[in-house]
Write a protein that holds these residues in place. Structure first.
Motif, PDB file in Angstrom:
ATOM      1  N   ASP A   4      13.419  22.122   2.231  1.00  8.36           N
ATOM      2  CA  ASP A   4      12.188  22.345   1.263  1.00  8.36           C
ATOM      3  C   ASP A   4      11.284  21.279   1.719  1.00  8.36           C
ATOM      4  OD1 ASP A   4      13.491  24.593   0.102  1.00  8.36           O
ATOM      5  OD2 ASP A   4      13.463  23.447  -1.774  1.00  8.36           O
ATOM      6  N   LEU A   5       9.865  21.870   2.051  1.00 15.06           N
ATOM      7  CA  LEU A   5       8.927  20.940   2.188  1.00 15.06           C
ATOM      8  C   LEU A   5       7.729  20.683   1.123  1.00 15.06           C
ATOM      9  CD1 LEU A   5       8.172  21.675   5.902  1.00 15.06           C
ATOM     10  CD2 LEU A   5       9.563  19.845   5.181  1.00 15.06           C
ATOM     11  N   PHE A   6       7.134  19.724   1.109  1.00 15.54           N
ATOM     12  CA  PHE A   6       5.972  19.431   0.208  1.00 15.54           C
ATOM     13  C   PHE A   6       4.605  19.437   0.769  1.00 15.54           C
ATOM     14  CE2 PHE A   6       9.849  18.143  -1.846  1.00 15.54           C
ATOM     15  CZ  PHE A   6       9.799  18.124  -3.056  1.00 15.54           C
ATOM     16  N   THR A  52       1.027  -1.206  -0.044  1.00 14.79           N
ATOM     17  CA  THR A  52      -0.150  -0.039   0.011  1.00 14.79           C
ATOM     18  C   THR A  52       0.851   1.185   0.101  1.00 14.79           C
ATOM     19  OG1 THR A  52      -0.052  -0.056   2.499  1.00 14.79           O
ATOM     20  CG2 THR A  52      -2.029  -1.045   1.203  1.00 14.79           C
ATOM     21  N   ILE A  53       0.406   2.208  -0.756  1.00 14.52           N
ATOM     22  CA  ILE A  53       1.223   3.465  -0.947  1.00 14.52           C
ATOM     23  C   ILE A  53       0.165   4.622  -0.666  1.00 14.52           C
ATOM     24  CG2 ILE A  53       2.174   5.245  -2.378  1.00 14.52           C
ATOM     25  CD1 ILE A  53       3.675   2.866  -3.424  1.00 14.52           C
ATOM     26  N   GLY A  54       0.181   5.570   0.455  1.00 19.97           N
ATOM     27  CA  GLY A  54      -0.706   6.682   0.569  1.00 19.97           C
ATOM     28  C   GLY A  54      -0.967   7.684  -0.632  1.00 19.97           C
ATOM     29  N   THR A  55      -2.076   8.174  -0.723  1.00 13.71           N
ATOM     30  CA  THR A  55      -2.295   9.060  -1.706  1.00 13.71           C
ATOM     31  C   THR A  55      -1.194  10.534  -1.717  1.00 13.71           C
ATOM     32  OG1 THR A  55      -4.444   8.539  -1.773  1.00 13.71           O
ATOM     33  CG2 THR A  55      -3.931  10.441  -2.871  1.00 13.71           C
ATOM     34  N   PHE A  56      -0.967  10.880  -0.419  1.00 15.60           N
ATOM     35  CA  PHE A  56      -0.086  11.969  -0.331  1.00 15.60           C
ATOM     36  C   PHE A  56       1.474  11.706  -0.745  1.00 15.60           C
ATOM     37  CE2 PHE A  56      -2.953  13.968   3.188  1.00 15.60           C
ATOM     38  CZ  PHE A  56      -3.655  14.634   2.140  1.00 15.60           C
ATOM     39  N   GLU A  57       1.846  10.583  -0.316  1.00 17.00           N
ATOM     40  CA  GLU A  57       3.042  10.010  -0.710  1.00 17.00           C
ATOM     41  C   GLU A  57       3.258   9.902  -2.205  1.00 17.00           C
ATOM     42  OE1 GLU A  57       2.817   7.776   3.386  1.00 17.00           O
ATOM     43  OE2 GLU A  57       1.254   8.441   1.747  1.00 17.00           O
ATOM     44  N   THR A  76      -4.694  17.796   4.124  1.00 20.28           N
ATOM     45  CA  THR A  76      -3.237  18.071   3.626  1.00 20.28           C
ATOM     46  C   THR A  76      -2.569  17.603   4.546  1.00 20.28           C
ATOM     47  OG1 THR A  76      -1.768  19.859   2.934  1.00 20.28           O
ATOM     48  CG2 THR A  76      -3.301  20.289   4.931  1.00 20.28           C
ATOM     49  N   ALA A  77      -1.136  17.800   4.123  1.00 12.88           N
ATOM     50  CA  ALA A  77      -0.057  17.330   5.197  1.00 12.88           C
ATOM     51  C   ALA A  77       1.332  17.673   4.699  1.00 12.88           C
ATOM     52  CB  ALA A  77      -0.034  15.572   5.086  1.00 12.88           C
ATOM     53  N   LEU A  78       2.164  17.769   5.535  1.00 12.94           N
ATOM     54  CA  LEU A  78       3.561  18.205   5.029  1.00 12.94           C
ATOM     55  C   LEU A  78       4.558  17.043   5.081  1.00 12.94           C
ATOM     56  CD1 LEU A  78       3.929  21.709   6.956  1.00 12.94           C
ATOM     57  CD2 LEU A  78       3.578  21.440   4.592  1.00 12.94           C
ATOM     58  N   LEU A  79       5.224  17.155   3.874  1.00 16.63           N
ATOM     59  CA  LEU A  79       6.337  15.773   3.814  1.00 16.63           C
ATOM     60  C   LEU A  79       7.624  16.485   3.552  1.00 16.63           C
ATOM     61  CD1 LEU A  79       3.526  14.959   2.404  1.00 16.63           C
ATOM     62  CD2 LEU A  79       4.850  12.821   2.567  1.00 16.63           C
ATOM     63  N   GLN A  93      11.349  15.719   1.301  1.00 15.63           N
ATOM     64  CA  GLN A  93      11.614  14.931  -0.042  1.00 15.63           C
ATOM     65  C   GLN A  93      11.969  13.509   0.077  1.00 15.63           C
ATOM     66  OE1 GLN A  93      15.411  16.038  -1.922  1.00 15.63           O
ATOM     67  NE2 GLN A  93      15.802  17.460  -0.128  1.00 15.63           N
ATOM     68  N   HIS A  94      12.386  13.081   1.370  1.00 14.40           N
ATOM     69  CA  HIS A  94      12.064  11.617   1.642  1.00 14.40           C
ATOM     70  C   HIS A  94      10.867  10.832   1.994  1.00 14.40           C
ATOM     71  CE1 HIS A  94      16.575  12.641   1.296  1.00 14.40           C
ATOM     72  NE2 HIS A  94      16.385  13.631   2.217  1.00 14.40           N
ATOM     73  N   LEU A  95       9.782  11.556   1.671  1.00 16.67           N
ATOM     74  CA  LEU A  95       8.393  11.183   2.055  1.00 16.67           C
ATOM     75  C   LEU A  95       8.320  10.992   3.474  1.00 16.67           C
ATOM     76  CD1 LEU A  95       7.902   8.705  -1.010  1.00 16.67           C
ATOM     77  CD2 LEU A  95       7.548  11.096  -0.759  1.00 16.67           C
ATOM     78  N   GLN A  96       8.806  11.607   4.427  1.00 13.18           N
ATOM     79  CA  GLN A  96       8.749  11.539   5.745  1.00 13.18           C
ATOM     80  C   GLN A  96       7.714  12.763   6.232  1.00 13.18           C
ATOM     81  OE1 GLN A  96      12.762  12.153   6.798  1.00 13.18           O
ATOM     82  NE2 GLN A  96      13.216  10.183   7.491  1.00 13.18           N
ATOM     83  N   PHE A  97       6.574  12.231   7.213  1.00  9.14           N
ATOM     84  CA  PHE A  97       5.745  13.301   7.304  1.00  9.14           C
ATOM     85  C   PHE A  97       6.211  14.293   8.430  1.00  9.14           C
ATOM     86  CE2 PHE A  97       2.832  10.321   4.990  1.00  9.14           C
ATOM     87  CZ  PHE A  97       1.999  11.177   4.671  1.00  9.14           C
ATOM     88  N   ILE A  98       6.148  15.575   8.172  1.00  5.28           N
ATOM     89  CA  ILE A  98       6.588  16.539   9.046  1.00  5.28           C
ATOM     90  C   ILE A  98       5.340  17.179   9.675  1.00  5.28           C
ATOM     91  CG2 ILE A  98       7.664  18.820   9.304  1.00  5.28           C
ATOM     92  CD1 ILE A  98       9.645  16.817   8.370  1.00  5.28           C
ATOM     93  N   MET A  99       4.408  17.083   8.967  1.00  4.36           N
ATOM     94  CA  MET A  99       2.929  17.256   9.782  1.00  4.36           C
ATOM     95  C   MET A  99       1.816  16.138   9.130  1.00  4.36           C
ATOM     96  SD  MET A  99       0.279  20.587   9.356  1.00  4.36           S
ATOM     97  CE  MET A  99      -0.319  20.230   7.657  1.00  4.36           C
ATOM     98  N   GLU A 100       1.166  15.768  10.220  1.00  7.34           N
ATOM     99  CA  GLU A 100       0.488  14.644   9.506  1.00  7.34           C
ATOM    100  C   GLU A 100      -0.759  14.808   9.126  1.00  7.34           C
ATOM    101  OE1 GLU A 100       1.034  11.326   9.884  1.00  7.34           O
ATOM    102  OE2 GLU A 100       3.151  11.587  10.963  1.00  7.34           O
ATOM    103  N   ALA A 101      -1.576  14.128   8.347  1.00 11.66           N
ATOM    104  CA  ALA A 101      -2.499  14.260   7.556  1.00 11.66           C
ATOM    105  C   ALA A 101      -3.610  15.100   8.339  1.00 11.66           C
ATOM    106  CB  ALA A 101      -3.237  13.117   6.782  1.00 11.66           C
TER     107      ALA A 101
END
Length: 235
Positions: free
Chosen positions: A119-121, A93-98, A134-137, A139-147
């Motif tokens: 930089d954040l995404f 499984t892969i999350g939509t935000f990722e 929304t969420a903040l990730l 570039q390594h797909l680590q969540f800085i702010m959860e969904a």
């Protein structure tokens, strides 16, 4: 040679693709969200037939796990789990935000745009009224702010924007673009599909990071409204 089938029916566009040892073989898309249920099974059969691959040769199946459309996520997950059960192969499984963030980073790199370490995404999925999911990730797909759900104002994520550049994208980003004037906010037009799953899918496959087939469920998020009175769905 190993083959993975990738399924994404989380949002408006549905797509499936087939990869072999990390390389894309073919992708099939549909632009009509309401047709995901009728699209997915014939598309899988067509995809396998056109590539002369029997379903028994599949090594795993990857599916987008949300957030997204309630119906789309259920269709994708049910199809993926059913095939995995029948073929006795693992589910990834892969999350939509990722998935959205992978596509955004790839788009920036194709434009030869440097992505700084801090930089954040920020993927944004349209919800009701002035809300986005929304969420903040990084570039390594680590969540800085959860969904989370955000009510869009000119001060949305102002604290984070004061410290770094943030890339905004997705079908909810236009809401924020209309009110945001912060110089660190960068809005990019990004489309994504099942092909963007390939690299992460094979990474998870090699590490044997598989979902529990019995308990895997989509992450719907929150309720959103389609505009039809007295009817609601899940996001």
């Amino acid at each position: 040679m190993n083959f993975i089938l990738h399924i994404d029916t989380a949002l408006d566009q549905g797509s499936i693709c087939l990869s072999a040892d990390g390389k894309l073989l073919e992708i099939i898309n549909t632009q009509k969200q309401k047709e995901h249920a009728s699209f997915i099974q014939p598309a899988i059969s067509r995809l396998l037939k056109q590539n002369n691959i029997d379903a028994t040769y599949l090594s795993a199946i990857t599916v987008s796990a949300g957030p997204g459309s309630y119906t789309g996520l259920r269709v994708g997950m049910a199809t993926a789990k059913g095939l995995c059960y029948a073929l006795q192969i693992p589910l990834i499984t892969i999350g939509t935000f990722e998935l959205m963030t992978i596509a955004a980073a790839e788009a920036l790199r194709k434009q030869n745009q440097l992505i700084a370490a801090n930089d954040l995404f920020c993927p944004m999925i349209d919800a009701r009224r002035q809300e986005v999911y929304t969420a903040l990730l990084n570039q390594h797909l680590q969540f800085i702010m959860e969904a989370t759900t955000e009510i869009i104002t000119e001060n949305t994520l102002s604290g984070q924007l004061n410290t770094c550049k943030i890339y905004f994208y997705g079908n909810g980003a236009a809401k924020f673009k209309s009110v945001c004037t912060h110089p660190n906010a960068q809005f990019i037009d990004v489309s994504f599909d099942a092909a963007n799953m390939i690299n992460l899918s094979w990474e998870k496959f090699d590490k044997k990071e598989f979902a529990n087939l019995a308990y895997a469920e989509p992450f719907y998020g929150k309720e959103f409204y389609t505009g039809t009175k007295n009817k609601s769905h899940r996001l």
